[in-house]
Design a protein around this motif. Structure first.
Motif, PDB file in Angstrom:
ATOM      1  N   ILE A 276       0.746  -1.264   0.150  1.00 31.81           N
ATOM      2  CA  ILE A 276      -0.052  -0.081   0.099  1.00 31.81           C
ATOM      3  C   ILE A 276       0.909   1.212  -0.161  1.00 31.81           C
ATOM      4  O   ILE A 276       0.528   2.067  -0.589  1.00 31.81           O
ATOM      5  CB  ILE A 276      -0.896  -0.082   1.197  1.00 31.81           C
ATOM      6  CG1 ILE A 276      -2.025  -1.197   1.196  1.00 31.81           C
ATOM      7  CG2 ILE A 276      -1.603   1.388   1.294  1.00 31.81           C
ATOM      8  CD1 ILE A 276      -2.840  -1.474   2.053  1.00 31.81           C
ATOM      9  N   VAL A 277       1.942   1.155   0.697  1.00 29.14           N
ATOM     10  CA  VAL A 277       2.861   2.248   0.885  1.00 29.14           C
ATOM     11  C   VAL A 277       3.349   2.620  -0.595  1.00 29.14           C
ATOM     12  O   VAL A 277       3.494   3.851  -1.093  1.00 29.14           O
ATOM     13  CB  VAL A 277       3.840   2.282   1.893  1.00 29.14           C
ATOM     14  CG1 VAL A 277       4.990   3.447   1.560  1.00 29.14           C
ATOM     15  CG2 VAL A 277       3.226   2.330   3.467  1.00 29.14           C
ATOM     16  N   CYS A 278       3.782   1.587  -1.079  1.00 28.21           N
ATOM     17  CA  CYS A 278       4.615   1.811  -2.559  1.00 28.21           C
ATOM     18  C   CYS A 278       3.602   2.237  -3.580  1.00 28.21           C
ATOM     19  O   CYS A 278       3.695   3.139  -4.370  1.00 28.21           O
ATOM     20  CB  CYS A 278       4.959   0.344  -2.988  1.00 28.21           C
ATOM     21  SG  CYS A 278       6.585   0.014  -2.005  1.00 28.21           S
ATOM     22  N   LEU A 279       2.366   1.482  -3.526  1.00 27.13           N
ATOM     23  CA  LEU A 279       1.243   1.958  -4.594  1.00 27.13           C
ATOM     24  C   LEU A 279       0.839   3.411  -4.261  1.00 27.13           C
ATOM     25  O   LEU A 279       1.043   4.200  -5.289  1.00 27.13           O
ATOM     26  CB  LEU A 279       0.192   1.040  -4.327  1.00 27.13           C
ATOM     27  CG  LEU A 279      -1.023   1.289  -5.343  1.00 27.13           C
ATOM     28  CD1 LEU A 279      -0.721   0.672  -6.383  1.00 27.13           C
ATOM     29  CD2 LEU A 279      -2.431   0.831  -4.585  1.00 27.13           C
ATOM     30  N   MET A 280       0.674   3.990  -2.984  1.00 26.10           N
ATOM     31  CA  MET A 280       0.252   5.232  -2.759  1.00 26.10           C
ATOM     32  C   MET A 280       1.394   6.313  -3.117  1.00 26.10           C
ATOM     33  O   MET A 280       0.855   7.349  -3.653  1.00 26.10           O
ATOM     34  CB  MET A 280      -0.085   5.394  -1.272  1.00 26.10           C
ATOM     35  CG  MET A 280      -1.363   4.959  -0.788  1.00 26.10           C
ATOM     36  SD  MET A 280      -2.911   5.087  -1.859  1.00 26.10           S
ATOM     37  CE  MET A 280      -2.862   6.752  -1.642  1.00 26.10           C
ATOM     38  N   GLY A 281       2.469   5.914  -2.676  1.00 26.39           N
ATOM     39  CA  GLY A 281       3.696   6.711  -3.278  1.00 26.39           C
ATOM     40  C   GLY A 281       3.884   6.910  -4.556  1.00 26.39           C
ATOM     41  O   GLY A 281       4.068   8.139  -5.047  1.00 26.39           O
ATOM     42  N   GLY A 282       3.683   5.956  -5.173  1.00 21.66           N
ATOM     43  CA  GLY A 282       3.744   6.051  -6.812  1.00 21.66           C
ATOM     44  C   GLY A 282       2.615   6.986  -7.441  1.00 21.66           C
ATOM     45  O   GLY A 282       2.882   7.517  -8.201  1.00 21.66           O
ATOM     46  N   ILE A 283       1.428   6.516  -7.132  1.00 18.67           N
ATOM     47  CA  ILE A 283       0.235   7.112  -7.517  1.00 18.67           C
ATOM     48  C   ILE A 283       0.557   8.698  -7.174  1.00 18.67           C
ATOM     49  O   ILE A 283       0.220   9.693  -7.902  1.00 18.67           O
ATOM     50  CB  ILE A 283      -1.051   6.691  -6.879  1.00 18.67           C
ATOM     51  CG1 ILE A 283      -1.366   5.225  -7.739  1.00 18.67           C
ATOM     52  CG2 ILE A 283      -2.268   7.638  -7.349  1.00 18.67           C
ATOM     53  CD1 ILE A 283      -2.476   4.420  -7.071  1.00 18.67           C
ATOM     54  N   GLN A 284       0.985   9.094  -6.032  1.00 17.64           N
ATOM     55  CA  GLN A 284       0.783  10.345  -5.702  1.00 17.64           C
ATOM     56  C   GLN A 284       2.133  11.277  -6.412  1.00 17.64           C
ATOM     57  O   GLN A 284       1.731  12.318  -6.927  1.00 17.64           O
ATOM     58  CB  GLN A 284       1.250  10.426  -4.098  1.00 17.64           C
ATOM     59  CG  GLN A 284       0.131  10.388  -3.237  1.00 17.64           C
ATOM     60  CD  GLN A 284       0.347  10.464  -1.755  1.00 17.64           C
ATOM     61  OE1 GLN A 284       1.474  10.604  -1.441  1.00 17.64           O
ATOM     62  NE2 GLN A 284      -0.566  10.494  -0.962  1.00 17.64           N
ATOM     63  N   LEU A 285       3.147  10.428  -6.581  1.00 16.31           N
ATOM     64  CA  LEU A 285       4.235  11.092  -7.492  1.00 16.31           C
ATOM     65  C   LEU A 285       3.791  11.340  -8.884  1.00 16.31           C
ATOM     66  O   LEU A 285       3.902  12.388  -9.534  1.00 16.31           O
ATOM     67  CB  LEU A 285       5.270  10.621  -7.449  1.00 16.31           C
ATOM     68  CG  LEU A 285       6.254  10.407  -6.131  1.00 16.31           C
ATOM     69  CD1 LEU A 285       7.653   9.431  -6.429  1.00 16.31           C
ATOM     70  CD2 LEU A 285       6.674  11.787  -6.230  1.00 16.31           C
ATOM     71  N   LEU A 286       2.987  10.395  -9.492  1.00 13.77           N
ATOM     72  CA  LEU A 286       2.465  10.546 -10.706  1.00 13.77           C
ATOM     73  C   LEU A 286       1.589  11.669 -10.928  1.00 13.77           C
ATOM     74  O   LEU A 286       1.904  12.459 -11.754  1.00 13.77           O
ATOM     75  CB  LEU A 286       1.889   9.236 -11.321  1.00 13.77           C
ATOM     76  CG  LEU A 286       1.076   9.286 -12.498  1.00 13.77           C
ATOM     77  CD1 LEU A 286       2.099   8.871 -13.726  1.00 13.77           C
ATOM     78  CD2 LEU A 286       0.161   8.018 -12.810  1.00 13.77           C
ATOM     79  N   CYS A 287       0.702  11.638  -9.641  1.00 14.04           N
ATOM     80  CA  CYS A 287      -0.313  12.850  -9.683  1.00 14.04           C
ATOM     81  C   CYS A 287       0.506  14.281  -9.866  1.00 14.04           C
ATOM     82  O   CYS A 287       0.159  15.045 -10.323  1.00 14.04           O
ATOM     83  CB  CYS A 287      -1.379  12.671  -8.931  1.00 14.04           C
ATOM     84  SG  CYS A 287      -2.300  11.121  -8.933  1.00 14.04           S
ATOM     85  N   LEU A 288       1.308  14.340  -9.037  1.00 19.71           N
ATOM     86  CA  LEU A 288       2.204  15.623  -8.572  1.00 19.71           C
ATOM     87  C   LEU A 288       2.721  15.807  -9.932  1.00 19.71           C
ATOM     88  O   LEU A 288       2.749  16.991 -10.515  1.00 19.71           O
ATOM     89  CB  LEU A 288       3.005  15.287  -7.489  1.00 19.71           C
ATOM     90  CG  LEU A 288       2.936  15.606  -6.205  1.00 19.71           C
ATOM     91  CD1 LEU A 288       3.959  15.476  -5.378  1.00 19.71           C
ATOM     92  CD2 LEU A 288       2.325  17.131  -6.281  1.00 19.71           C
TER      93      LEU A 288
END
Ligand code: UDP
Ligand code: MG
Length: 316
Positions: A276-288
């Protein structure tokens, strides 16, 4: 009605191999259109040298000296195809009644110009040249190019399917296009926004007569991304949607965690936490990143730097 004055606007970047082959074709077309009484004798072929590093500008100057129908302007440095076309169109807009922009490599069928001018004489202000087939392109180019149009439209940037930058624009429509002050220019998306009566003519695309394409996959992807972010905020909306979906999923996850905690299943759960941490981190970076792209565009727009700088003209 008086015969319209036509300017054919041709961007050229490092085209010394192909220009000597195609320049004669353009002149022949111009002369035959004039002979058919469709355009005036003052019509011109306007080359825009986009800061070429080879002998392209010398060729243009030589052509201009040989025949008054050839004229040319030079950008002070390489700024890319879109800026070169815009520079040519803006240069032409006060001197002529209609412009046709076309690449200099002979890929687009110049015989479609007859139909374009006819459509103008019938009252259209903008005429799009649309490729009827892509047989001569490699499978890879065809596949990526079709994907390009699909992606653009899906992302909310309306573009005419299979239309590149081969089109007729009247000077009246160009005066309005000149009011679009953005510096991130994507003509294919901007011209339909100008409106006016428009139509399409269909033609077959040929192979490049000589030289190499300047649009490898990398540049095509960046053009697509540029086009999307210049024309639409759909990616930001998608992010909002994604955020909602993840919020709902997380809520379910929280309930699940609380329930299993109460039932005494105190699982170590290392793997799921890390996932979950990895997935969220990835998604947030992409969106940013996507949002950052828009902020970058705003930054460039606020600078309002010139969209092209003309350093030379063949007639001055
Ligand atoms: N071009 C330009 N500036 C650039 C790259 C390309 O003016 O930085 C011109 C090039 O000379 C040609 C047209 O844009 O007339 C289209 O380029 P190309 O044929 O390489 O692209 P493709 O047809 O393969 O998409
Ligand atoms: Mg080409």
């Amino acid at each position: 009605m008086e015969r319209p004055c036509l300017y054919i606007v041709i961007p050229c970047y490092n085209e010394e191999q192909v220009l000597p082959i195609t320049c004669g074709m353009f002149l022949e077309k111009l002369n035959s259109l004039a002979a058919a009484g469709k355009i005036s004798e003052d019509s011109r072929i306007l080359f825009v040298n986009d800061g070429s590093k080879d002998g392209t500008w010398e060729i243009i100057c030589r052509l201009a000296a040989e025949d008054p129908h050839y004229i040319g302007i030079s950008q002070s440095r390489n700024r890319g195809h879109q800026n070169a076309v815009l520079a040519g169109l803006m240069e032409a807009k006060d001197r002529c009644d209609i412009t046709i922009s076309i690449d200099c490599d002979g890929q687009d069928d110049i015989n479609a110009m007859d139909e374009m001018v006819d459509a103008y004489l019938d009252g259209c202000e903008i005429v799009y040249g649309v490729r009827s087939r892509r047989d001569t392109d490699t499978f890879f180019k065809r596949f990526t190019a079709q994907g390009f149009y699909k992606l653009m439209n899906w992302m909310g940037a309306e573009v005419v399917y299979n239309h590149a930058d081969y089109r007729l624009i009247s000077s009246r429509a160009l005066q309005e296009l000149a009011e679009f002050k953005e510096v991130n220019i994507f003509l294919r998306g901007m011209v339909p926004l100008v409106g006016f009566k428009s139509t399409s003519v269909y033609y077959e695309r040929h192979e490049r007569m000589a030289g190499e394409s300047h649009y490898p996959l990398r540049k095509m992807l960046s053009l697509a991304f540029d086009g999307i972010t210049s024309l639409s905020v759909r990616p930001i909306r998608l992010i909002t949607g994604l955020g909602l979906v993840i919020a709902v999923l997380s809520f379910i996850g929280v309930i699940w965690a609380v329930v299993s905690g109460l039932m005494g299943n105190t699982v170590t759960g290392w793997a799921s936490t890390v996932c979950i941490v990895c997935l969220m981190g990835g998604i947030q970076l992409l969106c940013l990143g996507v949002i950052g792209e828009y902020i970058g565009k705003i930054y460039l727009e606020t600078k309002a730097r010139p969209r092209y700088i003309i350093s030379d003209r063949t007639w001055e």
